[in-house]
Design a protein around this motif. Structure first.
Motif, PDB file in Angstrom:
ATOM      1  N   GLY A  54      22.477  29.748 -19.426  1.00 12.44           N
ATOM      2  CA  GLY A  54      22.219  29.731 -17.995  1.00 12.44           C
ATOM      3  C   GLY A  54      21.056  28.837 -17.615  1.00 12.44           C
ATOM      4  N   VAL A  84      18.627  29.509 -15.508  1.00 12.33           N
ATOM      5  CA  VAL A  84      17.347  30.222 -15.399  1.00 12.33           C
ATOM      6  C   VAL A  84      16.608  30.220 -16.730  1.00 12.33           C
ATOM      7  CG1 VAL A  84      16.305  32.494 -15.050  1.00 12.33           C
ATOM      8  CG2 VAL A  84      18.010  31.647 -13.437  1.00 12.33           C
ATOM      9  N   ARG A 140      12.104  31.017  -9.517  1.00 10.65           N
ATOM     10  CA  ARG A 140      11.611  30.620  -8.198  1.00 10.65           C
ATOM     11  C   ARG A 140      10.674  29.415  -8.316  1.00 10.65           C
ATOM     12  NH1 ARG A 140      11.590  33.789  -3.507  1.00 10.65           N
ATOM     13  NH2 ARG A 140      12.236  35.563  -4.772  1.00 10.65           N
ATOM     14  N   TYR A 150      15.953  39.209  -4.817  1.00 13.21           N
ATOM     15  CA  TYR A 150      16.177  38.372  -5.994  1.00 13.21           C
ATOM     16  C   TYR A 150      15.129  38.602  -7.071  1.00 13.21           C
ATOM     17  CZ  TYR A 150      19.024  36.010  -2.510  1.00 13.21           C
ATOM     18  OH  TYR A 150      19.911  35.739  -1.516  1.00 13.21           O
ATOM     19  N   ASN A 171      17.040  37.618 -13.027  1.00 14.23           N
ATOM     20  CA  ASN A 171      18.056  36.586 -13.226  1.00 14.23           C
ATOM     21  C   ASN A 171      17.855  35.388 -12.315  1.00 14.23           C
ATOM     22  OD1 ASN A 171      19.492  38.109 -15.179  1.00 14.23           O
ATOM     23  ND2 ASN A 171      20.400  39.329 -13.523  1.00 14.23           N
ATOM     24  N   THR A 172      16.655  35.264 -11.757  1.00 13.23           N
ATOM     25  CA  THR A 172      16.365  34.134 -10.888  1.00 13.23           C
ATOM     26  C   THR A 172      15.097  33.432 -11.352  1.00 13.23           C
ATOM     27  OG1 THR A 172      15.123  35.534  -9.351  1.00 13.23           O
ATOM     28  CG2 THR A 172      17.449  35.174  -8.858  1.00 13.23           C
ATOM     29  N   ASP A 209      15.624  40.525  -9.830  1.00 16.37           N
ATOM     30  CA  ASP A 209      16.341  41.223 -10.879  1.00 16.37           C
ATOM     31  C   ASP A 209      16.169  40.564 -12.239  1.00 16.37           C
ATOM     32  OD1 ASP A 209      17.722  38.907 -10.448  1.00 16.37           O
ATOM     33  OD2 ASP A 209      19.653  39.846 -10.008  1.00 16.37           O
ATOM     34  N   GLY A 231      20.904  30.775  -9.553  1.00 22.40           N
ATOM     35  CA  GLY A 231      19.718  31.558  -9.890  1.00 22.40           C
ATOM     36  C   GLY A 231      18.410  30.876  -9.563  1.00 22.40           C
ATOM     37  N   PRO A 281      19.849  31.495  -3.578  1.00 19.75           N
ATOM     38  CA  PRO A 281      19.718  30.881  -4.901  1.00 19.75           C
ATOM     39  C   PRO A 281      20.856  29.927  -5.227  1.00 19.75           C
ATOM     40  CG  PRO A 281      20.552  33.113  -5.122  1.00 19.75           C
ATOM     41  CD  PRO A 281      20.314  32.882  -3.652  1.00 19.75           C
TER      42      PRO A 281
END
Length: 222
Positions: A157, A159, A19, A12, A16-17, A14, A60, A57
């Motif tokens: 989005g 994220v 954390r 994950y 697009n996440t 990329d 995301g 996720p």
């Protein structure tokens, strides 16, 4: 900077996440409760089936936890499981972790139980200062942020909204002070009876509610 592969946190990466890392001392009481309540609240707000483990996720968002003196490989305390069950949150499959550099490197937002935990995370370096808060400190800052100034999660989005939320909270810190030092902390229920665990669980849940609303743009049920 390329982050090293960490236990339970691979993948994950990329872009697009987002954390979220919850930190307490032993990673068997406060941070597991906070991790799983966050995941439960996100799944309810986003209308998604709760994923099977902490690496999955939600829109995301990835939610994890660790302890500054983490009991590596330990289950969460039985009373913590009972608290999560009270909220209808999943407590299964949890494994305690010791806080490592790689956890901090990969985290986009670190939420700690106390100011001491926050200081320990920041002392690890990795430019963590602007993305590390106590949970209740972050809640206090988030309440002061106009949601209209954040990206619409339906367009950009969740994220991107989460990243903007952290930047806005960091900008407010120093301007919006706590009424007392203790106001930004969650006490440790380790070894306490279930009644105290439940009071801590309710305290954490109330602190998380405005945070999850700000992250998702979806208010909780009243």
């Amino acid at each position: 900077m390329t982050a090293p592969e960490g236990r339970g946190i691979a993948g994950y990466d990329d872009g697009n996440t987002f954390r979220i890392l919850h930190v307490s001392t032993g990673n068997v009481c406060r941070s597991p409760i906070t991790e799983r309540l966050t995941r439960h609240a996100l799944s309810v707000r986003l209308g998604e089936r709760s994923p099977g483990h902490a690496g999955d996720p939600l829109a995301g968002l990835i939610v994890e936890s660790a302890g500054t003196w983490g009991h590596e490989g330990a289950p969460m305390e039985a009373n913590a499981e009972l608290v999560l069950a009270d909220f209808g949150a999943d407590y299964s499959g949890f494994v305690g972790r010791e806080l490592l550099d790689e956890h901090v490197i990969r985290a986009d937002l670190v939420l700690t139980a106390t100011r001491d935990h926050r200081a320990q995370v920041i002392s690890m370096g990795h430019s963590a200062g602007l993305r590390t808060f106590t949970l209740k400190e972050f809640t206090r800052l988030v309440r002061a942020i106009d949601p209209a100034t954040l990206p619409d999660p339906r367009d950009e989005g969740v994220v991107e909204r989460a990243r903007a939320l952290v930047r806005a909270a960091a900008a407010l810190r120093g301007w919006l002070l706590a009424p007392s030092a203790e106001a930004d902390e969650v006490n440790d229920p380790y070894g306490a009876p279930i009644t105290f665990f439940r009071s801590i669980g309710e305290e954490i849940s109330q602190a998380l509610d405005p945070v999850v609303t700000a992250l998702t743009g979806v208010p909780g049920e009243r």
